[in-house]
Design an enzyme around this catalytic site. Structure first.
Site, PDB file in Angstrom:
ATOM      1  N   HIS A  61       0.877  -1.175   0.000  1.00  0.00           N
ATOM      2  CA  HIS A  61       0.000   0.000   0.000  1.00  0.00           C
ATOM      3  C   HIS A  61       0.915   1.226   0.000  1.00  0.00           C
ATOM      4  O   HIS A  61       1.739   1.392   0.905  1.00  0.00           O
ATOM      5  CB  HIS A  61      -0.917  -0.008   1.224  1.00  0.00           C
ATOM      6  N   GLU A  64       1.961   3.648   3.027  1.00  0.00           N
ATOM      7  CA  GLU A  64       2.373   3.068   4.313  1.00  0.00           C
ATOM      8  C   GLU A  64       3.891   3.171   4.428  1.00  0.00           C
ATOM      9  O   GLU A  64       4.639   2.232   4.156  1.00  0.00           O
ATOM     10  CB  GLU A  64       1.842   1.642   4.419  1.00  0.00           C
ATOM     11  N   HIS A 154       3.310  -3.504   6.803  1.00  0.00           N
ATOM     12  CA  HIS A 154       2.263  -2.501   6.543  1.00  0.00           C
ATOM     13  C   HIS A 154       2.131  -1.561   7.733  1.00  0.00           C
ATOM     14  O   HIS A 154       2.628  -1.840   8.815  1.00  0.00           O
ATOM     15  CB  HIS A 154       0.902  -3.194   6.360  1.00  0.00           C
ATOM     16  N   GLU A 218       1.325  -5.468  10.686  1.00  0.00           N
ATOM     17  CA  GLU A 218       0.812  -4.094  10.819  1.00  0.00           C
ATOM     18  C   GLU A 218       1.591  -3.401  11.926  1.00  0.00           C
ATOM     19  O   GLU A 218       1.687  -3.905  13.040  1.00  0.00           O
ATOM     20  CB  GLU A 218      -0.682  -4.122  11.160  1.00  0.00           C
TER      21      GLU A 218
HETATM   22 ZN    ZN Z   1      -1.337  -2.029   4.154  1.00  0.00          ZN
END
Ligand code: ZN
Length: 339
Positions: A61, A64, A154, A218
């Site tokens: 993404h 990020e 991420h 994450e």
């Molecule tokens: Zn992500």
């Protein structure tokens, strides 16, 4: 091509990637060969014998940024000889076009397009990129007898009751080893979320096709390039550096005592344009609901908490109708999820 340290593209691979610089196919430094496989993808093969194939990806993404900065710094330290590379390494900056425009994606969420699903439907920027990334991974994971690790890094759109957590791909035939999870806990991971079904994410792809110990990780909230407090990721940086340096890491299983485990119980799908959550948009990931509480509603349906406790992860009411709007998870014990 033999490169002096001063001219190595690895000194600022992020800048080279964003500028889409034309790079040599290969450069050699004293202890390794670096191959520039595609834009934002570099494979590093040490000159000495190795035992493990490590994939570190970030920027799947585009906005990020913190993990991208961490990876860029690792490569810089490798180029300067400050970090010795003693395992094979593939570093992937996932979506350079989205990174450049500081958005999550350009046409479509890249992290739903792996396991070949990019080939079904009209081609766009992310679908082409998914194919390119898959080819790089397939060319890297050539020897199934070697240890394989893939950490896909991420940051989340929202705050989280657990700042750092790992999403574990669905792999019922293999299960999860405590030593692998303990390594992540050593890297600062506070919670594990075990998926209940296949998903076309990058980590699922590496798990399913290559039996890699693969995780979506994450690492806290999104910030702009340069605005990240990388000291919050120091434990991750240390573990990644030690993995790359070929250290045998044997984390203490006790580290898992302070970690929370969740199993996905169900998926909430956006069923109508009128769909919305009962809670504020800024509500943190892993916010808990009690039995009977309203979680979401649309003009055609209401979703209530249907367990003693359910927590909500990745709520996003803005997805297209028919797509996942949130995951519901329930706390579980380590015995329920680990071998
Ligand atoms: Zn992500």
């Amino acid at each position: 091509m033999f490169m002096t340290v001063k001219s190595s593209p690895l000194l600022d691979f992020l800048a080279a990637t964003l500028a889409d610089e034309t790079l040599p196919n290969t450069i050699e430094q004293a202890d390794f060969t670096a191959r520039f496989v595609a834009r934002g993808i570099v494979q590093i093969d040490p000159n000495q014998r190795t035992s493990r194939d490590i994939v570190i990806s970030c920027g799947i993404h585009g906005n990020e940024t913190a993990p991208i900065e961490i990876c860029n710094r690792l490569l810089q330290r490798i180029a300067r000889g400050e970090l010795a590379v003693k395992q094979r390494l593939l570093v992937i900056f996932g979506n350079p076009a989205a990174m450049l425009q500081q958005t999550r994606f350009v046409d479509e969420n890249l992290n739903r397009l792996f396991c070949g699903s990019h080939s079904q439907g009209e081609q766009n920027l992310e679908r082409k990129r998914a194919a390119e990334i898959e080819a790089a991974v397939a060319a890297f994971y050539v020897d199934a007898s070697r240890a394989r690790l893939h950490w896909d890094l991420h940051t989340a759109i929202r705050a989280s009751a657990h700042e750092k957590f790992a999403v574990c791909p669905y792999q019922p035939e293999r299960g999860y080893r405590r030593s692998v999870l303990a390594l992540l806990a050593d890297a600062g991971i506070e919670a594990f979320l075990f998926n209940h079904a296949p998903a076309y994410t990058f980590s699922y792809h590496s798990s399913k096709l290559f039996n890699a110990d693969a995780f979506t990780i994450e690492l806290g909230k999104v910030a702009a390039f340069g605005a990240n407090d990388l000291s919050r990721l120091e434990k991750l940086d240390v573990v990644l550096s030690r993995l790359i340096a070929g250290e045998e890491l044997t984390p203490d299983a006790d580290v898992l005592k302070d970690v929370t485990f969740y199993q996905v119980s169900r998926v909430i799908t956006k069923d109508h344009d009128s769909f919305d959550f009962s809670f504020a948009e800024a509500t943190a990931n892993f916010t808990r609901f009690s039995q009977g509480e309203l979680i979401a509603k649309s003009s055609t349906n209401s979703v209530f908490c249907d367990a003693v406790t359910e927590a909500i992860v990745f709520p996003n009411a803005k997805v297209p109708v028919g797509q996942r709007a949130a995951l519901c998870v329930v706390p579980v014990s380590i015995e329920q999820v680990c071998m």
